[in-house]
Design a protein around this motif. Structure first.
Motif, PDB file in Angstrom:
ATOM      1  N   ARG A   1       0.834  -1.193   0.000  1.00 23.70           N
ATOM      2  CA  ARG A   1       0.000   0.000   0.000  1.00 23.70           C
ATOM      3  C   ARG A   1       0.876   1.254   0.000  1.00 23.70           C
ATOM      4  O   ARG A   1       2.071   1.201   0.318  1.00 23.70           O
ATOM      5  CB  ARG A   1      -0.924   0.015   1.203  1.00 23.70           C
ATOM      6  CG  ARG A   1      -1.891  -1.146   1.232  1.00 23.70           C
ATOM      7  CD  ARG A   1      -2.822  -1.055   2.419  1.00 23.70           C
ATOM      8  NE  ARG A   1      -2.106  -1.094   3.707  1.00 23.70           N
ATOM      9  CZ  ARG A   1      -2.722  -1.033   4.885  1.00 23.70           C
ATOM     10  NH1 ARG A   1      -4.044  -0.924   4.935  1.00 23.70           N
ATOM     11  NH2 ARG A   1      -2.015  -1.103   5.985  1.00 23.70           N
ATOM     12  N   ASP A   2       0.241   2.365  -0.322  1.00 28.17           N
ATOM     13  CA  ASP A   2       0.977   3.645  -0.263  1.00 28.17           C
ATOM     14  C   ASP A   2       1.278   3.986   1.202  1.00 28.17           C
ATOM     15  O   ASP A   2       0.432   3.771   2.092  1.00 28.17           O
ATOM     16  CB  ASP A   2       0.145   4.756  -0.893  1.00 28.17           C
ATOM     17  CG  ASP A   2      -0.051   4.554  -2.395  1.00 28.17           C
ATOM     18  OD1 ASP A   2       0.739   3.780  -2.984  1.00 28.17           O
ATOM     19  OD2 ASP A   2      -0.976   5.160  -2.941  1.00 28.17           O
ATOM     20  N   PRO A   3       2.463   4.565   1.499  1.00 24.77           N
ATOM     21  CA  PRO A   3       2.787   4.929   2.892  1.00 24.77           C
ATOM     22  C   PRO A   3       2.087   6.233   3.296  1.00 24.77           C
ATOM     23  O   PRO A   3       1.748   7.074   2.455  1.00 24.77           O
ATOM     24  CB  PRO A   3       4.302   5.114   2.861  1.00 24.77           C
ATOM     25  CG  PRO A   3       4.604   5.529   1.467  1.00 24.77           C
ATOM     26  CD  PRO A   3       3.585   4.815   0.574  1.00 24.77           C
ATOM     27  N   LEU A   4       1.926   6.353   4.590  1.00 21.60           N
ATOM     28  CA  LEU A   4       1.367   7.590   5.158  1.00 21.60           C
ATOM     29  C   LEU A   4       2.513   8.580   5.412  1.00 21.60           C
ATOM     30  O   LEU A   4       3.580   8.208   5.910  1.00 21.60           O
ATOM     31  CB  LEU A   4       0.626   7.309   6.458  1.00 21.60           C
ATOM     32  CG  LEU A   4      -0.732   6.614   6.356  1.00 21.60           C
ATOM     33  CD1 LEU A   4      -1.265   6.321   7.752  1.00 21.60           C
ATOM     34  CD2 LEU A   4      -1.715   7.447   5.553  1.00 21.60           C
ATOM     35  N   LYS A   5       2.201   9.818   5.072  1.00 22.79           N
ATOM     36  CA  LYS A   5       3.176  10.896   5.300  1.00 22.79           C
ATOM     37  C   LYS A   5       2.482  11.984   6.118  1.00 22.79           C
ATOM     38  O   LYS A   5       1.520  12.596   5.621  1.00 22.79           O
ATOM     39  CB  LYS A   5       3.670  11.460   3.972  1.00 22.79           C
ATOM     40  CG  LYS A   5       4.382  10.443   3.096  1.00 22.79           C
ATOM     41  CD  LYS A   5       4.809  11.054   1.777  1.00 22.79           C
ATOM     42  CE  LYS A   5       5.500  10.006   0.898  1.00 22.79           C
ATOM     43  NZ  LYS A   5       5.945  10.566  -0.410  1.00 22.79           N
ATOM     44  N   PHE A   6       3.008  12.196   7.320  1.00 21.44           N
ATOM     45  CA  PHE A   6       2.361  13.173   8.218  1.00 21.44           C
ATOM     46  C   PHE A   6       3.410  13.795   9.158  1.00 21.44           C
ATOM     47  O   PHE A   6       4.532  13.289   9.292  1.00 21.44           O
ATOM     48  CB  PHE A   6       1.232  12.523   9.009  1.00 21.44           C
ATOM     49  CG  PHE A   6       1.686  11.407   9.919  1.00 21.44           C
ATOM     50  CD1 PHE A   6       2.078  11.641  11.236  1.00 21.44           C
ATOM     51  CD2 PHE A   6       1.738  10.090   9.436  1.00 21.44           C
ATOM     52  CE1 PHE A   6       2.491  10.612  12.054  1.00 21.44           C
ATOM     53  CE2 PHE A   6       2.166   9.059  10.257  1.00 21.44           C
ATOM     54  CZ  PHE A   6       2.546   9.321  11.567  1.00 21.44           C
ATOM     55  N   ARG A   7       2.966  14.836   9.812  1.00 18.37           N
ATOM     56  CA  ARG A   7       3.801  15.553  10.811  1.00 18.37           C
ATOM     57  C   ARG A   7       3.042  15.577  12.126  1.00 18.37           C
ATOM     58  O   ARG A   7       1.868  15.961  12.163  1.00 18.37           O
ATOM     59  CB  ARG A   7       4.101  16.970  10.332  1.00 18.37           C
ATOM     60  CG  ARG A   7       4.974  17.777  11.281  1.00 18.37           C
ATOM     61  CD  ARG A   7       5.459  19.056  10.571  1.00 18.37           C
ATOM     62  NE  ARG A   7       4.345  19.855  10.081  1.00 18.37           N
ATOM     63  CZ  ARG A   7       3.751  20.846  10.780  1.00 18.37           C
ATOM     64  NH1 ARG A   7       4.175  21.131  12.009  1.00 18.37           N
ATOM     65  NH2 ARG A   7       2.751  21.527  10.252  1.00 18.37           N
TER      66      ARG A   7
ATOM     67  N   VAL B   1       6.984  11.853   9.783  1.00 26.00           N
ATOM     68  CA  VAL B   1       7.169  10.498   9.266  1.00 26.00           C
ATOM     69  C   VAL B   1       6.762  10.500   7.800  1.00 26.00           C
ATOM     70  O   VAL B   1       5.723  11.087   7.420  1.00 26.00           O
ATOM     71  CB  VAL B   1       6.327   9.468  10.053  1.00 26.00           C
ATOM     72  CG1 VAL B   1       6.489   8.072   9.450  1.00 26.00           C
ATOM     73  CG2 VAL B   1       6.731   9.452  11.501  1.00 26.00           C
ATOM     74  N   SER B   2       7.558   9.824   6.978  1.00 27.02           N
ATOM     75  CA  SER B   2       7.267   9.790   5.539  1.00 27.02           C
ATOM     76  C   SER B   2       7.042   8.388   4.993  1.00 27.02           C
ATOM     77  O   SER B   2       6.761   8.224   3.788  1.00 27.02           O
ATOM     78  CB  SER B   2       8.411  10.440   4.746  1.00 27.02           C
ATOM     79  OG  SER B   2       9.626   9.763   4.994  1.00 27.02           O
ATOM     80  N   ASP B   3       7.098   7.367   5.827  1.00 27.32           N
ATOM     81  CA  ASP B   3       6.912   5.997   5.349  1.00 27.32           C
ATOM     82  C   ASP B   3       6.165   5.149   6.364  1.00 27.32           C
ATOM     83  O   ASP B   3       6.469   3.969   6.566  1.00 27.32           O
ATOM     84  CB  ASP B   3       8.240   5.349   5.004  1.00 27.32           C
ATOM     85  CG  ASP B   3       9.202   5.342   6.178  1.00 27.32           C
ATOM     86  OD1 ASP B   3       8.886   6.008   7.204  1.00 27.32           O
ATOM     87  OD2 ASP B   3      10.259   4.695   6.109  1.00 27.32           O
ATOM     88  N   ALA B   4       5.168   5.721   7.015  1.00 24.76           N
ATOM     89  CA  ALA B   4       4.407   4.977   8.011  1.00 24.76           C
ATOM     90  C   ALA B   4       3.338   4.125   7.337  1.00 24.76           C
ATOM     91  O   ALA B   4       2.794   4.475   6.278  1.00 24.76           O
ATOM     92  CB  ALA B   4       3.764   5.947   8.992  1.00 24.76           C
TER      93      ALA B   4
END
Length: 370
Positions: A330-336, A356-359
């Motif tokens: 799946r696509d990774p989650l990218k958040f601050r 985080v850029s690959d959660a």
């Protein structure tokens, strides 16, 4: 001018005398003349006629030089001159008798004539010898006492003379105040310095936070899983699900345990900067000099106008079923993640953030729902 070559030495003093004893010799009697007696002439030559002219060149040659006792003031009774007998010789003939000695009371060699303070003995009394002191016995004959004599020259240097002036004294006082302040600032002086040292150890420091590298977001469990519903809707476009943020706290710079009065979290999409989740860890304490791991509960909730919203699409593609992807990735989650904390002992609240850029999404949607 008639020049007389005859010696007048004898006639100057009135001729030769039969006796050299001037005190016992009999002077010839003088006869009275018509003029008053000239003491100067009669003293040395009573038979000579007095000088009538005061002209030393043309007047008759006379001898009037000498001592004139009549020209001095008569002081009264004259003391008799010493006679023919010698008192010292007479004193030597009286052996054994008390002879008057004016120095007897002072030279300690003769009889004493003073009876003051009960002293009646006539002979000299020898004083007893003094007893040497104890420290004198310890001094040997070869011991030499050295005396340091200061060298000649000025006793004060230029810097010492500068210190004695008003300006020098002011500088010394300023230096003393500066040294006291430095010692106080280092905690070496005064109660304030000790208090500063105590505060330096007891005041808490803001810790550092970092995400778990393997699973930054974990699936919710227990009561927190049941408290937030899980769904993704296209019309209207929105989503909601619970999760935990897995964080590691670094308290190595604290000397005492750190107490969080509150710790709140905010999650923002890293691409669109839209708020997608919030959380509250509450009040907790963490040990000092350690790296504890905590789970902060997060409530992910977002509402969009339609399903083409970029933020909704980012989170939907990261959380849909793996079976819909050929490789199962799946696509990774990218958040601050932004943390707002209030720590006991600090006057204000503090904020820190990490991204985080690959959660991986903590939930997986049903393939039929996709």
């Amino acid at each position: 001018m008639d020049y007389d070559r005859k010696s007048n030495v004898s006639s100057f003093y009135g001729g030769r005398k039969g006796s050299l004893d001037a005190l016992n010799a009999e002077f010839p009697a003088t006869t009275a003349t018509g003029r008053p007696r000239d003491d100067v002439s009669s003293f040395y030559n009573p038979d000579q006629v007095p000088r009538n002219s005061m002209d030393p060149l043309n007047g008759p040659r006379t001898s009037t030089a000498g001592y004139n006792r009549g020209s001095f003031f008569h002081a009264g009774r004259e003391e008799p001159l010493k006679g023919g007998s010698d008192e010292e010789e007479e004193a030597g003939n009286h052996v054994g008798e008390d002879i008057w000695d004016v120095y007897a009371d002072f030279n300690n060699t003769g009889p004493r004539y003073s009876s003051a303070y009960g002293q009646t003995e006539k002979g000299y009394q020898q004083l007893p010898h003094s007893t040497p002191k104890q420290e004198d016995d310890n001094i040997g004959a070869s011991t030499v006492e050295m005396v340091t004599v200061p060298a000649l020259g000025p006793e004060w240097g230029r810097s010492e003379m500068r210190d004695m002036t008003k300006a020098g004294r002011r500088e010394k006082k300023a230096d003393a105040r500066r040294e006291k302040f430095v010692a106080w600032n280092r905690g070496e002086r005064g109660i304030c310095g000790n208090t500063a040292i105590i505060l330096g150890f007891t005041i808490p420091r803001v810790p550092a936070f970092s995400f778990d590298n393997d699973a930054p977001l974990q699936a919710a469990s227990g009561d927190w899983n049941n408290s937030v519903p899980t769904y993704f809707n296209r019309a209207p476009a929105n989503f909601s699900f619970p999760a935990f943020a897995s964080l590691q706290v670094n308290t190595d710079n604290n000397y005492v345990p750190i107490h969080f009065k509150s710790l709140k979290a905010s999650v923002y999409d890293l691409q669109t900067s839209r708020l997608v989740g919030v959380g509250d860890w509450g009040s907790h304490s963490l040990p000092a000099k350690s790296f504890p791991e905590i789970l902060v509960p997060l409530n992910f909730t977002y509402v969009a106008s339609n399903s083409s919203d970029q933020t909704w699409m980012n989170w939907y593609n990261a959380c849909k079923s793996r079976t819909l992807f050929a490789d199962g990735q799946r696509d990774p989650l990218k958040f601050r993640l932004v943390l707002d904390m209030s720590i006991l002992g600090l006057p204000t609240s503090h904020q820190t953030s990490t991204q985080v850029s690959d959660a991986s999404c903590p939930i997986e949607l049903d393939p039929q729902h996709s």
